[in-house]
Scaffold this motif. Structure first.
Motif, short mmCIF file in Angstrom:
data_model
loop_
_atom_site.label_atom_id
_atom_site.label_comp_id
_atom_site.label_asym_id
_atom_site.label_seq_id
_atom_site.Cartn_x
_atom_site.Cartn_y
_atom_site.Cartn_z
N GLU A 175 0.70 -1.48 -0.11
CA GLU A 175 0.15 -0.28 0.01
C GLU A 175 0.41 0.95 0.02
N GLY A 176 0.72 2.08 -0.62
CA GLY A 176 1.87 3.49 -0.70
C GLY A 176 0.21 4.90 -0.55
N VAL A 177 1.33 4.94 1.34
CA VAL A 177 0.28 6.28 2.24
C VAL A 177 1.38 7.38 1.53
N PHE A 178 0.42 8.51 1.63
CA PHE A 178 0.32 10.03 1.24
C PHE A 178 0.59 11.14 2.03
N VAL A 179 1.89 11.42 1.77
CA VAL A 179 2.42 12.32 3.12
C VAL A 179 2.51 13.44 2.99
N PRO A 180 2.37 14.47 3.13
CA PRO A 180 1.96 16.05 3.01
C PRO A 180 3.46 16.91 2.92
N ALA A 181 3.80 16.84 2.08
CA ALA A 181 5.15 17.48 2.72
C ALA A 181 5.32 18.89 4.12
N SER A 182 4.19 19.27 3.80
CA SER A 182 4.10 20.56 4.81
C SER A 182 2.61 20.57 5.43
N PRO A 183 2.00 21.18 7.01
CA PRO A 183 0.49 20.70 6.93
C PRO A 183 -0.13 21.73 5.60
N ASP A 184 0.31 22.77 4.96
CA ASP A 184 -0.73 23.65 4.26
C ASP A 184 -0.16 23.55 2.45
N ALA A 185 0.51 22.25 2.67
CA ALA A 185 1.33 21.62 0.65
C ALA A 185 0.07 21.47 0.33
N ALA A 186 -0.05 21.86 -1.21
CA ALA A 186 -1.04 21.25 -1.77
C ALA A 186 -0.93 19.81 -2.07
N GLU A 187 -2.89 19.39 -2.68
CA GLU A 187 -2.33 17.67 -3.07
C GLU A 187 -1.55 16.60 -3.10
N ASP A 188 -0.93 16.90 -4.06
CA ASP A 188 0.05 16.39 -4.30
C ASP A 188 1.17 16.45 -4.25
N ASP A 189 1.50 17.37 -3.27
CA ASP A 189 2.83 18.00 -3.04
C ASP A 189 3.13 17.43 -1.67
N GLY A 190 4.10 15.69 -1.51
CA GLY A 190 3.94 15.20 -0.71
C GLY A 190 5.11 14.16 -1.10
N TRP A 191 5.57 13.11 -0.43
CA TRP A 191 5.20 11.71 -0.76
C TRP A 191 4.77 10.68 -0.52
N VAL A 192 4.92 9.89 -1.68
CA VAL A 192 3.68 8.67 -0.95
C VAL A 192 5.19 7.32 -0.36
N LEU A 193 4.85 6.77 0.53
CA LEU A 193 5.95 6.05 1.42
C LEU A 193 5.39 4.16 0.71
N THR A 194 6.02 2.78 0.88
CA THR A 194 5.82 1.96 0.63
C THR A 194 6.40 0.85 1.03
N TYR A 195 6.41 0.16 1.21
CA TYR A 195 7.04 -1.38 1.07
C TYR A 195 7.38 -2.29 -0.42
#
Length: 470
Positions: A404-424
């Motif tokens: 499963e890919g888990v989205f993590v925003p780059a900051s609390p007010d970042a845009a909806e796809d501004d961040g990281w996707v973490l997965t094993y």
């Protein structure tokens, strides 16, 4: 790769699914690339890892004791990896440890194996079907079963929704022994503040639900408790029931059981919605979800794992005034484990993420079609732009697996796809698993970072990014 029990009679005890035998602690993990400085916290994922199996032929994937796998990131470093069994009383005894003997519902106790979240300062491993969550500490040690400070009226649920506006936790719980399901709301103080018992028939398996600003969506579908499965020796007593009418229920958040609007739909099963939101002033509800045409229909308990038919991504539009549900296919490729930016929960989302699974015959030795069944293994992560209709795929090694890919925003007010996707992701070249960090805004590019774990993480279920509390 098969360092757990490997039994050819059960694909969920073999290969990438095989349980690992040891609990491991490793510090100072090697990294390829650069871990973003903003990722300070822990990535945790739960999944079944049976500690001994009496009869592999009837063992069901869903019945394995939970094991949580975690990686601690801080200041651009990967400080540790840990994997720990959830210590139910039975697991503790098998490990030669003293059982907790904590509170249990209906005398049921199970090492929660489905999800893990943090709520009200506690880390909770969750599962459905009438048992309690288990609380873990920050290093994944089990603290015991958790009943929300004595306020949980029965068992809990595998899946929850944290309302971004209120900070309250919502869930729908079920138990085979009850002629109802329970809508539960936990306040920010960690205590259950609302409970609604909603009558249902046939002991339906309600694995998940959906939440919008004003409504709760209930999926009352043709998978229910099966006495035949329960008495046949299967470790998973639920099965498809052709006689049951599939329906979706719409409960106003502040309503009572009699206020549920039940709408009939075509037979299907839904494990996981992506997200739901309201349009037209609350007159319509849009929910994106993963749909199966049929599930658990191959013998008592659905054989050894899920999968009569591959899943697909659909959009359901519930028209409350007309009393109708319109369905459309968004993607006919098999996907599972849909996620969105958690800040968009209950509101409109543009982007979604899922695990792309192989079609029949793709990556042949990993995608086992057994007696017409469909075995879930990931070959890539997919990012949907639901506004444009586009999709991007990040593919992994064809002989590996991705979770499963888990989205993590780059900051609390970042845009909806501004961040990281973490997965094993399992790397067959190393015969071990990596924690992979993808840039959500540059999804098909090389990973920003690969944190190299010293062991294989078996195919599992759900997880979350637990940021450091500030």
């Amino acid at each position: 790769m098969t360092d757990g029990q490997d039994n050819g009679t059960n694909p969920y005890l073999s290969g990438l699914f095989a349980p690992v035998r040891e609990e491991v602690t490793a510090h100072g993990l090697d990294v390829t690339g650069r871990i973003p400085d903003s990722l300070n916290g822990r990535y945790l994922r739960n999944g079944p890892n049976p500690l001994g199996v009496d009869d592999p032929a009837v063992h069901h994937w869903f019945s394995g004791a939970g094991m949580v796998h975690g990686v601690r990131l801080r200041d651009g470093r990967a400080e540790w990896y840990r994997n720990r069994w959830v210590r139910s009383d039975a697991v503790a005894e098998k490990l030669g440890e003293k059982p907790f003997n904590g509170p249990h519902h209906q005398n049921m106790d199970f090492a929660a194996n489905t999800h893990i979240l943090r709520f009200a300062g506690r880390h909770l491993a969750t599962v459905e079907g009438g048992t309690l969550p288990y609380e873990l500490d920050e290093e994944l040690n089990t603290l015991g079963p958790y009943d929300f400070q004595g306020t949980l009226p029965g068992g809990f649920a595998a899946h929850t929704v944290l309302d971004p506006a209120s900070g309250e936790l919502h869930a729908v719980a079920y138990c085979w022994a009850y002629p109802y399901v329970q809508y539960l709301v936990a306040g920010v103080d960690g205590r259950i503040k609302r409970r609604i018992d909603i009558p249902v028939e046939g002991g339906p398996m309600m694995h998940d639900f959906s939440l919008t600003e004003r409504y709760v969506l209930l999926y009352d579908l043709p998978v229910g408790f099966s006495m035949e499965a329960a008495t046949s020796g299967s470790t998973f007593p639920y099965a498809w029931d052709d006689r049951k009418q599939a329906r979706i229920g719409v409960l106003p958040r502040e309503g009572q059981a009699q206020d549920v609007l039940w709408l009939d739909i075509d037979p299907c099963f839904v494990f996981h919605p992506m997200n739901a939101y309201e349009t037209d002033g609350g007159q319509r509800i849009v929910v994106d979800l993963v749909r199966y045409e049929k599930l658990f229909s191959k013998g008592p308990g659905g054989a050894q794992g899920p999968g009569d038919h591959p899943p697909r991504l659909e959009r359901w539009t519930v028209d409350l005034a007309a009393g109708s549900v319109r369905t459309e296919t968004l993607d006919d490729r098999p996907i599972e484990f849909p996620r969105v930016d958690p800040r968009r929960a209950t509101g409109q989302h543009r982007f979604g993420y899922g695990v792309l699974e192989p079609r029949d015959g793709y990556a042949g030795q990993r995608h086992a079609v057994r007696e017409g069944g469909y075995q879930q293994v990931g070959v890539g992560l997919i990012k949907y732009d639901l506004a444009s209709g586009g999709a991007e795929i990040h593919r992994f090694h064809p002989d590996g697996d991705v979770g499963e890919g888990v989205f993590v925003p780059a900051s609390p007010d970042a845009a909806e796809d501004d961040g990281w996707v973490l997965t094993y992701a399992f790397d067959p070249e190393r015969q071990a698993t990596d924690l992979v960090v993808l840039a959500a805004g540059d999804f098909t590019a090389e990973p920003v970072a690969r944190i190299h774990l010293p062991v294989r993480v078996p195919v599992g279920f759900h997880g979350n990014w637990i940021p450091d509390e500030v």
